[in-house]
Design a protein around this motif. Structure first.
Motif, short mmCIF file in Angstrom:
data_model
loop_
_atom_site.label_atom_id
_atom_site.label_comp_id
_atom_site.label_asym_id
_atom_site.label_seq_id
_atom_site.Cartn_x
_atom_site.Cartn_y
_atom_site.Cartn_z
N THR A 202 0.84 -1.20 0.00
CA THR A 202 0.00 0.00 0.00
C THR A 202 0.87 1.25 0.00
OG1 THR A 202 -1.80 -1.13 1.17
CG2 THR A 202 -1.78 1.28 1.26
N ARG A 204 2.29 5.02 0.63
CA ARG A 204 2.32 5.81 1.86
C ARG A 204 2.27 7.30 1.55
NH1 ARG A 204 3.61 2.82 6.50
NH2 ARG A 204 3.92 0.62 6.00
N ASN A 205 1.76 8.06 2.51
CA ASN A 205 1.64 9.50 2.34
C ASN A 205 2.92 10.21 2.78
OD1 ASN A 205 1.54 9.53 5.17
ND2 ASN A 205 -0.70 9.51 5.20
N PHE A 206 2.86 11.53 2.85
CA PHE A 206 4.06 12.31 3.18
C PHE A 206 4.63 11.93 4.53
CE2 PHE A 206 6.04 16.07 5.13
CZ PHE A 206 7.04 16.32 4.19
N GLU A 210 0.14 4.61 5.82
CA GLU A 210 -0.49 3.95 4.68
C GLU A 210 -1.70 4.74 4.19
OE1 GLU A 210 -1.39 -0.17 5.30
OE2 GLU A 210 0.44 -0.50 6.46
N ARG A 211 -1.79 4.91 2.86
CA ARG A 211 -2.96 5.54 2.26
C ARG A 211 -3.99 4.45 1.95
NH1 ARG A 211 -2.59 7.72 -2.49
NH2 ARG A 211 -0.55 7.02 -3.19
N SER A 214 -7.57 4.97 0.02
CA SER A 214 -7.66 5.32 -1.40
C SER A 214 -6.80 4.46 -2.31
CB SER A 214 -7.26 6.79 -1.59
OG SER A 214 -5.92 7.00 -1.15
N THR A 220 3.72 0.07 -4.42
CA THR A 220 4.57 1.17 -3.93
C THR A 220 6.03 0.75 -3.93
OG1 THR A 220 4.85 2.74 -2.10
CG2 THR A 220 4.41 0.46 -1.51
#
Length: 478
Positions: A202, A204-206, A210-211, A214, A220
């Motif tokens: 999954t 990952r955001n900044f 885990e995003r 969405s 990834t």
């Protein structure tokens, strides 16, 4: 002896004998119950792949010491044998549960999410108990002091994990007994909680959470590799795989004409998935096949449907062959002939028995990016499942076969993907170097010096404003 005396003796010893039998039976039942719980805990530890991270190369199982590469630095896996001084022997079951579900050690310090506690948070109470009993009574204690994890500032401040956990805490514990779940529920539990598939697959955001809402399992970058999209998307994911294909891949790491497991997925197959029951593997596959699709507009066809075997690219009967120690630079085709064709064939078709896979109809070669192809060339493939050992030597800086430069690896990657797969990715030597060193840094790590600088400036500005306000207020009072 008279009959009266015999009867008296029987009346005296019969209750004691009955009590002893009852006590022995109860002890036997408890021992049998504990053995059953230990066996269940061992299976759960296998499903959670605990041994892969908590065992260093050549080390004792679960004794820790493995340095797990992360963008922030190396994270040293802890000793989770029941040794009371260097392991978890003093943990209560509640403290054990807190470590697994919340990432909090017995001493109150926070673990880093290299330990997938955001997934393990969903482990049911009954399984936490079984795992605890297994690690306390089914694993041999081993005294082994491991080095401490030393990350760069500010990531070495473990207290920062308090706010991170508030933002990205995992789901609550599963209810009931997971052994009674339906097929899809069981598959979800095995894939998400124990198998922690989302931890790798999954995006990952900044802040490196885990995003999942969405882009769950949408693929990834991961330590130089690329954990691919495993949603049921036909072109972007594995929508063209059958349930049996998925089960075979998890059991063996190989589905001829589709994919072969390497890197961290190869380890997961070897140490975890290959040891699960067929029923559980089918549950995982059934669950994965019905999750929401994640589409990539750039994917025009399944990544395992690129390429066909090509005509031989060189006549091996020619009078002069190339020498590996010739100083003239070789192109990708010549590097392939000298290093790869002996196993994969001049036409890339591999072996008839699929021991050496075909390079066409190969998810690594047909992927939209070259990450996994680069890493497979550099590191090779080495996995053992069900007594079957698969080995492809690596060609990186530590190779015992042939050490290719980053430039040569780039040329070879472009040739293989261009000839047998999704096209020439125009990989450069710098791309290979970045992959070898763990892949591109996440934005948070890359931008941290600037963020720290901005924070210092902001703090200085705030302090200046406060001093100015205080002085002005003092002057007005005068």
């Amino acid at each position: 002896m008279r009959e009266g005396n015999k009867a008296g003796i029987r009346r005296l010893f019969l209750p004691a004998a009955i009590a002893s039998g009852v006590l022995f039976g109860a002890q036997s039942a408890r021992a049998e119950d504990q053995a059953t719980t230990i066996s269940r805990g061992a299976y759960l530890a296998t499903a959670g792949d605990c041994v892969a991270c908590h065992t260093k190369p050549g080390g004792a199982p679960f004794a820790g010491g493995l340095v797990i590469a992360s963008p922030m630095g190396g994270i040293v896996a802890s000793n989770i044998t029941p040794d009371p001084d260097t392991g978890i022997g003093k943990y209560t079951e509640e403290e054990f549960a807190n470590a697994l579900r919340k990432g909090i050690r017995r001493d109150g310090a926070h673990l880093y999410p290299a330990m997938p506690y955001t997934a393990y948070s969903e482990i049911a109470d009954t399984d936490i108990h079984a795992l605890y009993v297994y690690f306390m009574h089914g694993v041999a204690p081993l005294r082994q002091d491991n080095p401490k994890t030393e990350l760069k500032f500010p990531f070495n401040i473990r207290a920062m994990m308090i706010s991170w956990n508030l933002l990205f805490a995992g789901p609550p514990p599963a209810k009931g007994d997971p052994q009674t779940y339906s097929t899809i529920e069981r598959g979800h539990y095995l894939a998400d909680a124990l198998g922690h598939c989302g931890t790798c697959h999954t995006p990952r955001n900044f802040l490196m959470g885990e995003r999942s809402s969405s882009a769950y399992l949408g693929g990834t970058p991961l330590a130089g590799w690329y954990a691919p999209n495993i949603t049921p998307s036909m072109n972007s994911g594995i929508g063209d795989w059958s349930e049996d294909d998925l089960v075979q891949y998890l059991r063996t790491g190989s589905v001829p004409g589709r994919a072969q497991a390497a890197g961290m997925m190869g380890e997961a197959v070897e140490h975890s998935f290959s040891k699960l029951t067929d029923e559980d593997l089918h549950a995982i596959a059934a669950y994965i096949r019905q999750i929401p699709k994640i589409e990539d507009s750039q994917a025009k066809q399944p990544r395992d449907r690129f390429g066909v075997a090509v005509q031989p690219i060189v006549d091996l009967q020619k009078p002069k062959l190339d020498r590996e120690d010739d100083l003239f630079p070789m192109d990708g085709e010549r590097i392939y002939v000298n290093n790869c064709a002996a196993c994969h064939g001049l036409d890339g078709a591999g072996a008839a028995d699929h021991f050496t896979p075909s390079l066409s109809s190969n998810a690594v070669v047909g992927a939209p990016g070259a990450d996994n192809l680069i890493m497979a060339i550099v590191n090779g493939v080495d996995r053992t499942t069900n007594g079957h050992h698969v080995l492809m030597p690596g060609f990186g800086p530590t190779s015992d076969v042939q050490r290719l430069s980053d430039t040569d690896v780039a040329k070879l990657t472009n040739y293989v993907s261009g000839t047998f797969g999704s096209g020439d990715h125009h990989v450069t030597a710098q791309d290979v170097k970045v992959a070898r060193e763990g892949g591109p840094l996440p934005a948070l790590v890359k931008d941290m010096p600037a963020l720290i600088g901005a924070g210092v400036i902001a703090a200085f500005a705030a302090m200046s404003c406060l001093i100015w306000w205080f002085r002005r207020r003092t002057q007005k009072q005068k």
